[in-house]
Design a protein around this motif. Structure first.
Motif, mmCIF file in Angstrom:
data_model
loop_
_atom_site.group_PDB
_atom_site.id
_atom_site.type_symbol
_atom_site.label_atom_id
_atom_site.label_comp_id
_atom_site.label_asym_id
_atom_site.label_seq_id
_atom_site.Cartn_x
_atom_site.Cartn_y
_atom_site.Cartn_z
ATOM 1 N N ASP A 1 0.841 -1.192 0.000
ATOM 2 C CA ASP A 1 0.000 0.000 0.000
ATOM 3 C C ASP A 1 0.878 1.245 0.000
ATOM 4 O OD1 ASP A 1 -2.017 1.821 0.176
ATOM 5 O OD2 ASP A 1 -2.775 1.169 2.126
ATOM 6 N N GLU A 2 0.991 1.899 -1.140
ATOM 7 C CA GLU A 2 1.838 3.099 -1.291
ATOM 8 C C GLU A 2 3.232 2.859 -0.703
ATOM 9 O OE1 GLU A 2 1.062 5.829 -2.878
ATOM 10 O OE2 GLU A 2 -1.088 6.174 -2.789
ATOM 11 N N PRO A 3 3.934 1.805 -1.135
ATOM 12 C CA PRO A 3 5.186 1.459 -0.457
ATOM 13 C C PRO A 3 6.322 2.446 -0.696
ATOM 14 C CG PRO A 3 4.914 0.101 -2.396
ATOM 15 C CD PRO A 3 3.645 0.888 -2.254
ATOM 16 N N THR A 4 6.163 3.336 -1.668
ATOM 17 C CA THR A 4 7.288 4.225 -1.992
ATOM 18 C C THR A 4 6.975 5.702 -1.783
ATOM 19 O OG1 THR A 4 6.598 4.362 -4.292
ATOM 20 C CG2 THR A 4 8.151 2.614 -3.743
ATOM 21 N N THR A 5 5.765 5.995 -1.298
ATOM 22 C CA THR A 5 5.332 7.392 -1.229
ATOM 23 C C THR A 5 6.252 8.273 -0.402
ATOM 24 O OG1 THR A 5 3.078 6.711 -1.527
ATOM 25 C CG2 THR A 5 3.386 8.876 -0.603
ATOM 26 N N ALA A 6 6.684 7.744 0.745
ATOM 27 C CA ALA A 6 7.461 8.586 1.656
ATOM 28 C C ALA A 6 8.954 8.603 1.305
ATOM 29 C CB ALA A 6 7.268 8.089 3.079
ATOM 30 N N LEU B 1 -0.303 -7.024 -5.068
ATOM 31 C CA LEU B 1 -1.294 -5.982 -5.308
ATOM 32 C C LEU B 1 -0.613 -4.682 -4.904
ATOM 33 C CD1 LEU B 1 -4.171 -5.067 -6.030
ATOM 34 C CD2 LEU B 1 -4.841 -5.516 -3.661
ATOM 35 N N LEU B 2 -0.273 -3.876 -5.910
ATOM 36 C CA LEU B 2 0.520 -2.667 -5.677
ATOM 37 C C LEU B 2 -0.403 -1.455 -5.731
ATOM 38 C CD1 LEU B 2 3.306 -1.220 -5.457
ATOM 39 C CD2 LEU B 2 3.379 -1.238 -7.944
ATOM 40 N N ILE B 3 -0.561 -0.803 -4.601
ATOM 41 C CA ILE B 3 -1.480 0.334 -4.510
ATOM 42 C C ILE B 3 -0.670 1.622 -4.532
ATOM 43 C CG2 ILE B 3 -3.186 1.443 -3.032
ATOM 44 C CD1 ILE B 3 -3.810 -1.402 -1.963
ATOM 45 N N SER B 4 -1.009 2.519 -5.440
ATOM 46 C CA SER B 4 -0.236 3.758 -5.531
ATOM 47 C C SER B 4 -1.046 4.833 -6.227
ATOM 48 C CB SER B 4 1.060 3.510 -6.315
ATOM 49 O OG SER B 4 1.823 4.704 -6.362
ATOM 50 N N HIS B 5 -0.720 6.097 -5.899
ATOM 51 C CA HIS B 5 -1.343 7.179 -6.671
ATOM 52 C C HIS B 5 -0.385 7.595 -7.779
ATOM 53 C CE1 HIS B 5 1.405 9.257 -3.998
ATOM 54 N NE2 HIS B 5 1.420 10.216 -4.896
ATOM 55 N N ASP B 6 0.791 6.955 -7.789
ATOM 56 C CA ASP B 6 1.867 7.359 -8.700
ATOM 57 C C ASP B 6 1.944 6.392 -9.885
ATOM 58 O OD1 ASP B 6 4.270 7.805 -10.003
ATOM 59 O OD2 ASP B 6 5.390 8.207 -8.176
ATOM 60 N N LEU B 7 1.539 6.868 -11.049
ATOM 61 C CA LEU B 7 1.535 6.004 -12.235
ATOM 62 C C LEU B 7 2.928 5.554 -12.638
ATOM 63 C CD1 LEU B 7 -1.244 7.805 -14.226
ATOM 64 C CD2 LEU B 7 -1.202 5.354 -13.834
ATOM 65 N N GLY B 8 3.938 6.351 -12.309
ATOM 66 C CA GLY B 8 5.314 5.981 -12.632
ATOM 67 C C GLY B 8 5.724 4.707 -11.912
ATOM 68 N N VAL B 9 5.341 4.617 -10.642
ATOM 69 C CA VAL B 9 5.640 3.426 -9.835
ATOM 70 C C VAL B 9 4.910 2.220 -10.415
ATOM 71 C CG1 VAL B 9 5.212 2.385 -7.562
ATOM 72 C CG2 VAL B 9 6.168 4.692 -7.726
ATOM 73 N N ILE B 10 3.645 2.420 -10.734
ATOM 74 C CA ILE B 10 2.827 1.347 -11.304
ATOM 75 C C ILE B 10 3.425 0.854 -12.629
ATOM 76 C CG2 ILE B 10 0.538 0.847 -12.308
ATOM 77 C CD1 ILE B 10 -0.013 1.237 -9.451
ATOM 78 N N ALA B 11 3.856 1.815 -13.461
ATOM 79 C CA ALA B 11 4.383 1.471 -14.792
ATOM 80 C C ALA B 11 5.614 0.583 -14.684
ATOM 81 C CB ALA B 11 4.726 2.748 -15.559
ATOM 82 N N GLN B 12 6.404 0.776 -13.622
ATOM 83 C CA GLN B 12 7.652 0.018 -13.501
ATOM 84 C C GLN B 12 7.429 -1.432 -13.102
ATOM 85 O OE1 GLN B 12 10.990 1.733 -11.502
ATOM 86 N NE2 GLN B 12 10.260 3.793 -11.877
ATOM 87 N N LEU B 13 6.310 -1.710 -12.431
ATOM 88 C CA LEU B 13 6.185 -3.020 -11.801
ATOM 89 C C LEU B 13 4.975 -3.830 -12.273
ATOM 90 C CD1 LEU B 13 8.099 -4.177 -9.623
ATOM 91 C CD2 LEU B 13 6.398 -3.569 -7.918
ATOM 92 N N ALA B 14 3.892 -3.144 -12.612
ATOM 93 C CA ALA B 14 2.622 -3.852 -12.812
ATOM 94 C C ALA B 14 2.510 -4.500 -14.191
ATOM 95 C CB ALA B 14 1.460 -2.890 -12.595
ATOM 96 N N ASP B 15 1.797 -5.631 -14.229
ATOM 97 C CA ASP B 15 1.429 -6.267 -15.500
ATOM 98 C C ASP B 15 0.093 -5.696 -15.964
ATOM 99 O OD1 ASP B 15 3.554 -8.288 -15.376
ATOM 100 O OD2 ASP B 15 2.422 -9.005 -13.642
ATOM 101 N N GLU B 16 -0.761 -5.469 -14.979
ATOM 102 C CA GLU B 16 -2.104 -4.986 -15.271
ATOM 103 C C GLU B 16 -2.427 -3.858 -14.300
ATOM 104 O OE1 GLU B 16 -6.389 -7.162 -15.640
ATOM 105 O OE2 GLU B 16 -4.659 -8.022 -16.670
ATOM 106 N N VAL B 17 -3.293 -2.941 -14.731
ATOM 107 C CA VAL B 17 -3.612 -1.781 -13.901
ATOM 108 C C VAL B 17 -5.125 -1.638 -13.774
ATOM 109 C CG1 VAL B 17 -3.270 0.701 -13.599
ATOM 110 C CG2 VAL B 17 -1.565 -0.630 -14.841
ATOM 111 N N ALA B 18 -5.577 -1.404 -12.550
ATOM 112 C CA ALA B 18 -6.984 -1.064 -12.314
ATOM 113 C C ALA B 18 -7.018 0.370 -11.797
ATOM 114 C CB ALA B 18 -7.588 -2.021 -11.289
ATOM 115 N N VAL B 19 -7.859 1.186 -12.422
ATOM 116 C CA VAL B 19 -7.934 2.604 -12.053
ATOM 117 C C VAL B 19 -9.175 2.834 -11.201
ATOM 118 C CG1 VAL B 19 -8.075 4.968 -12.931
ATOM 119 C CG2 VAL B 19 -6.787 3.237 -14.204
#
Length: 267
Positions: free
Chosen positions: A181-186, A211-229
């Protein structure tokens, strides 16, 4: 027999009860996560991402919330389990890395004693074996001087280090699902990259689904196979990561992508 999907969420909804009224926080939601897959859940703060994660982990207060729907882990229904069975699953089968890693550790015990205690709670090993595993996992995380880290208290370590200690614990317990859950925000950019790299390793070496939860699309782009908005408690779009970035269908997704491009130009 391995169940094909690690996580299957069907019709999960959450309503907050205030006196006689029910306020929807999460509209009926479906999610599927295959083995070794990373699903990014993205949206602005307040969109319902954390509520989703707490509902899956069954950490919401049932007295003030009405929670419905089905959550299955490896084919096993979690929503009807007794609280103590669910407690066993949390940590061992479902790992959880939270936004503020300070909250994951007790301030009065060393990192080492908590790491060892966690390992021994979930597997029948001696204290010496647990210590050895913990040290090896910290070394694998490229954390400098595992002995020193084991002897530290949480407040003596940076946020980035604590996040990586949490991933090290997950590496040892090998959960089939990790909720990050937002593991890189801080974290600053260097620490962000390190944490993402370690999450990627957890997926590739242990086959953990994330399950990678983030408000940062850059973080998601680096790791995720699929994205739910997610927007205001519902998933408005779900697609493969490349598809979503190249051809976003929903106006909200397009807005998130635009906002990201502008913030990168300024940076």
């Amino acid at each position: 027999m391995h169940h094909p999907n690690v996580l299957e969420v069907r019709g999960l909804q959450v309503e907050l009860q205030i006196e006689k009224e029910y306020i929807p926080l999460l509209k009926p939601l479906d999610l599927t996560l295959g083995r070794g897959q990373v699903l990014g859940l993205v949206g602005e703060s307040g969109s319902g991402k954390s509520i989703t994660c707490y509902a899956i982990l069954r950490l919401l207060n049932p007295r003030s919330m009405r929670i419905e729907g089905s959550v299955q882990l490896n084919g096993r229904e979690l929503s009807t389990l007794r609280a103590e069975d669910m407690r066993r699953i949390r940590g061992k089968d479902i790992g959880h890395i939270m936004q503020n890693p300070m909250n994951a550790f007790t301030p009065v015990f060393t990192i080492g004693s908590q790491f060892i205690e966690t390992l021994r709670t979930h597997s029948k090993i001696s204290k010496a074996q647990a210590k050895e595993q913990a040290m090896a996992a910290l070394a694998d995380m490229n954390l400098p001087d595992p002995v020193r880290i084991m002897n530290c208290y949480a407040h003596q370590l940076s946020g980035g280090m604590l996040q990586r200690v949490m991933i090290a614990i997950a590496m040892c317990l090998q959960p089939s699902l990790l909720i990050a859950d937002e593991p890189t925000t801080a974290l600053d950019v260097v620490n962000q990259l390190q944490v993402l790299r370690e999450l990627e390793r957890l997926r590739s070496e242990k086959g953990t689904s994330i399950l990678l939860i983030s408000h940062d699309l850059g973080v998601i782009a680096q790791l995720a196979d699929e994205v739910a908005v997610m927007k205001t408690g519902e998933i408005v779009e779900q697609a493969g990561v490349h598809e979503l970035f190249d051809q976003p269908q929903h106006e909200y997704t397009r807005m998130l992508l635009q906002a990201r491009l502008h913030s990168r130009k300024d940076a």
